[in-house]
Design a protein around this motif. Structure first.
Motif, PDB file in Angstrom:
ATOM      1  N   VAL A 148       6.614  38.137  14.278  1.00 60.16           N
ATOM      2  CA  VAL A 148       7.077  39.523  14.470  1.00 60.16           C
ATOM      3  C   VAL A 148       7.901  39.983  13.271  1.00 60.16           C
ATOM      4  O   VAL A 148       7.905  41.174  12.924  1.00 60.16           O
ATOM      5  CB  VAL A 148       7.880  39.656  15.790  1.00 60.16           C
TER       6      VAL A 148
ATOM      7  N   ILE B 239       5.781  41.770  10.966  1.00 63.54           N
ATOM      8  CA  ILE B 239       5.439  43.115  11.449  1.00 63.54           C
ATOM      9  C   ILE B 239       6.559  44.081  11.073  1.00 63.54           C
ATOM     10  O   ILE B 239       6.308  45.193  10.603  1.00 63.54           O
ATOM     11  CB  ILE B 239       5.174  43.107  12.980  1.00 63.54           C
ATOM     12  N   SER B 240       7.825  43.637  11.230  1.00 57.84           N
ATOM     13  CA  SER B 240       8.978  44.464  10.825  1.00 57.84           C
ATOM     14  C   SER B 240       8.930  44.744   9.321  1.00 57.84           C
ATOM     15  O   SER B 240       9.166  45.870   8.874  1.00 57.84           O
ATOM     16  CB  SER B 240      10.295  43.753  11.148  1.00 57.84           C
TER      17      SER B 240
ATOM     18  N   LEU C 285       5.193  46.751   8.547  1.00 56.31           N
ATOM     19  CA  LEU C 285       4.852  47.983   9.277  1.00 56.31           C
ATOM     20  C   LEU C 285       6.070  48.838   9.582  1.00 56.31           C
ATOM     21  O   LEU C 285       5.954  49.906  10.170  1.00 56.31           O
ATOM     22  CB  LEU C 285       4.112  47.645  10.583  1.00 56.31           C
TER      23      LEU C 285
ATOM     24  N   GLY D  53       8.430  46.951  14.242  1.00 55.22           N
ATOM     25  CA  GLY D  53       8.938  45.593  14.410  1.00 55.22           C
ATOM     26  C   GLY D  53       9.782  45.444  15.661  1.00 55.22           C
ATOM     27  O   GLY D  53       9.606  44.487  16.432  1.00 55.22           O
TER      28      GLY D  53
ATOM     29  N   THR E 260       7.542  45.722  18.733  1.00 54.14           N
ATOM     30  CA  THR E 260       6.764  44.488  18.932  1.00 54.14           C
ATOM     31  C   THR E 260       7.663  43.353  19.400  1.00 54.14           C
ATOM     32  O   THR E 260       7.305  42.604  20.317  1.00 54.14           O
ATOM     33  CB  THR E 260       6.055  44.071  17.622  1.00 54.14           C
TER      34      THR E 260
ATOM     35  N   LEU F 289      -1.317  44.440  16.016  1.00 55.68           N
ATOM     36  CA  LEU F 289      -0.257  44.803  15.063  1.00 55.68           C
ATOM     37  C   LEU F 289      -0.029  43.677  14.039  1.00 55.68           C
ATOM     38  O   LEU F 289       0.226  43.948  12.864  1.00 55.68           O
ATOM     39  CB  LEU F 289       1.049  45.110  15.806  1.00 55.68           C
ATOM     40  N   ALA F 290      -0.160  42.422  14.482  1.00 53.43           N
ATOM     41  CA  ALA F 290      -0.029  41.287  13.547  1.00 53.43           C
ATOM     42  C   ALA F 290      -1.132  41.345  12.491  1.00 53.43           C
ATOM     43  O   ALA F 290      -0.891  41.102  11.303  1.00 53.43           O
ATOM     44  CB  ALA F 290      -0.089  39.961  14.310  1.00 53.43           C
TER      45      ALA F 290
ATOM     46  N   ALA G 170      -0.279  44.139  10.076  1.00 54.02           N
ATOM     47  CA  ALA G 170       0.798  43.695   9.177  1.00 54.02           C
ATOM     48  C   ALA G 170       0.213  42.831   8.063  1.00 54.02           C
ATOM     49  O   ALA G 170       0.623  42.933   6.902  1.00 54.02           O
ATOM     50  CB  ALA G 170       1.857  42.917   9.958  1.00 54.02           C
ATOM     51  N   HIS G 171      -0.746  41.997   8.420  1.00 57.19           N
ATOM     52  CA  HIS G 171      -1.388  41.138   7.419  1.00 57.19           C
ATOM     53  C   HIS G 171      -2.108  41.975   6.354  1.00 57.19           C
ATOM     54  O   HIS G 171      -2.084  41.639   5.169  1.00 57.19           O
ATOM     55  CB  HIS G 171      -2.376  40.181   8.099  1.00 57.19           C
TER      56      HIS G 171
END
Length: 464
Positions: free
Chosen positions: A81, A84-85, A88, A93, A96, A384-385, A388-389
């Motif tokens: 996570v 993600i923060s 994104l 973050g 999530t 979302l992961a 983020a990638h």
């Protein structure tokens, strides 16, 4: 010479060895869904269920490679996570982090309820709440003492699951090759493809098996959460992630072939554990008790991992808020034993609500709905992961010589599209509709609050 533990900057200790992380990876891949739920999915789809497991196994492998690539670039993080923060934005973050943590608490509750159910097999007169308090107290204690003790507990929990599956596969292979006679005919590989059709009960049942298998794989990402406390993270990330697909093929597909080889899939009971059915046909009368012990340890293993993961996620949330806030002052702390003790205690305390659940049927039905919503939220979190990638690939953090996701240009959009298709399929399955709608309401409502909170904070900073 014994490898020395190193301490991270935040005070957590890299105490998990390669064998711990490998077993945690296996434990996360194999849940009670295989031991208890496989009969239901086989009865819906027949031998085609193997295609479902293969497809989902492949896309979960791609997701794990994406998460693994980000951890390889920065193994100091405790949870995916945090990426993600970073990539994104804080609002996504926080959304999530809170969503995943709340989901974990409900998974802990569900697994704690399951432990009481399995213990009642032997001790029907013991009240559920006593069993639940004992299991929660012991496993919370294991998590509070040290990460290494958590790893050791997971090692042996996973070992029990592996022994059960290998015993099933060995028994099944022997019965199939010797064409053992059973009340249902003869054990044979031919039973798998006898009168084979792709959609034996229609395309709808085949499609509805996808979400069922998706939720059986849920938790596969737990292994990534151990990287921040692993001794040799770069080596361990590669090994743990790369073997994900192999484990799925070996344990799931191997077990399914054996089950359907011994019991013609048309004769398999959807309501009983296929493991129990196979061992009973092999002349093992104590099968039900043994498999009950295996699923009890499986539920305890999931609960143990959930407490570990929930503690790290809440600690992560506490480190991302202002340092003078109540949450940061009280929960962004690491104990002398190198674990986020206050965050673990809070997570375990919330799971204490579980014993109260058995008091009225109303709370049970609400719990079922909320658990369904939180399970469906995992699809959004995984998506979302993946997003983020994609941002990581465009950032300065990207390592061209790192642990790269294979075929990124094709596999990344395909995996995102696949997760979205799984989510859409929930609306065509009556029992999943409420959970899917709840997940959308949560995303729009809570996600909106996080977004506006972030915008307000930025506006205040600019005004100052």
């Amino acid at each position: 010479m014994k490898e020395k533990n190193t301490t991270n900057q935040d005070g957590t200790i890299r105490a998990l060895s390669n064998r711990h992380v490998q077993m945690i990876a296996i434990g996360g891949t194999i849940g009670t869904g295989l031991f208890l739920g496989a009969g239901s999915t086989i009865s819906k789809t027949g031998p085609s269920v193997m295609l479902v497991y293969l497809a989902l196994g492949l896309f979960f492998f791609f997701m794990m490679r994406a998460i693994g690539e980000m951890f390889y670039s920065d193994p100091s993080q405790h949870t995916f996570v945090s990426f993600i923060s970073r990539y994104l934005g804080p609002a996504v973050g926080h959304f999530t982090g809170w969503t995943y943590w709340i989901g974990l608490v409900f998974v802990c509750m569900a697994e704690l309820t399951a432990t009481a159910t399995y213990v009642k097999f032997w001790f029907p007169n013991i009240p559920s709440w006593i069993v639940e308090l004992i299991f929660l107290g012991v496993l919370a204690g294991v998590n509070l003492i040290a990460a290494r003790l958590f790893g050791e507990a997971e090692f042996w929990f996973a070992m029990i699951k592996i022994i059960a599956i290998i015993a099933l596969i060995v028994t099944g292979v022997f019965m199939m090759f010797s064409h053992s006679a059973t009340p249902l005919g003869h054990a044979s590989v031919g039973n798998i493809f006898h009168n084979y059709t792709l959609f034996p009960h229609g395309a709808f049942n085949f499609i509805s098996a996808f979400p069922m298998v998706f939720f059986a794989f849920q938790g596969i990402e737990f292994v990534s959460i151990t990287i921040g406390e692993a001794k040799n993270p770069h080596v361990i990330i590669k090994k743990a992630v790369n073997e994900t697909l192999l484990r799925i093929l070996l344990f799931y597909i191997g077990a399914l072939i054996v089950i359907m080889g011994i019991i013609p899939w048309t004769s398999l009971s959807a309501d009983s554990s296929p493991f129990v059915q196979v061992f009973k046909l092999a002349g093992f009368p104590a099968a039900a008790a043994v498999i009950n012990f295996v699923v009890l340890t499986s539920a305890a293993s999931s609960l143990n991992s959930c407490i570990f993961s929930a503690g790290r996620h809440f600690y992560q949330l506490a480190t991302e808020v202002p340092k003078d806030s109540f949450m940061a002052r009280n929960f962004a702390k690491i104990s002398k034993s190198g674990v986020p003790a206050p965050a673990i205690l809070l997570s375990a305390a919330l799971v204490l609500i579980t014993p109260i659940m058995s008091l009225t049927s109303a709370t049970t039905s609400i719990f079922t709905i909320v658990t369904g919503v939180s399970s469906d939220m995992y699809i959004i979190v995984y998506t979302l992961a993946m997003l983020a990638h994609r941002k990581y690939r465009e950032s300065n953090d990207y390592l061209p010589n790192g642990f790269k996701m294979p075929g990124y240009r094709f596999t990344s959009p395909l995996t995102i599209a696949f997760f979205l298709v799984i989510f859409i399929s929930l609306f065509f399955i009556p029992e999943d509709i409420i959970g899917a709608i709840g997940a959308i309401i949560w995303t729009v409502g809570f996600g909106g609050v996080m977004y506006f909170h972030e915008k307000t904070a930025v506006s205040h900073e600019q005004a100052e």
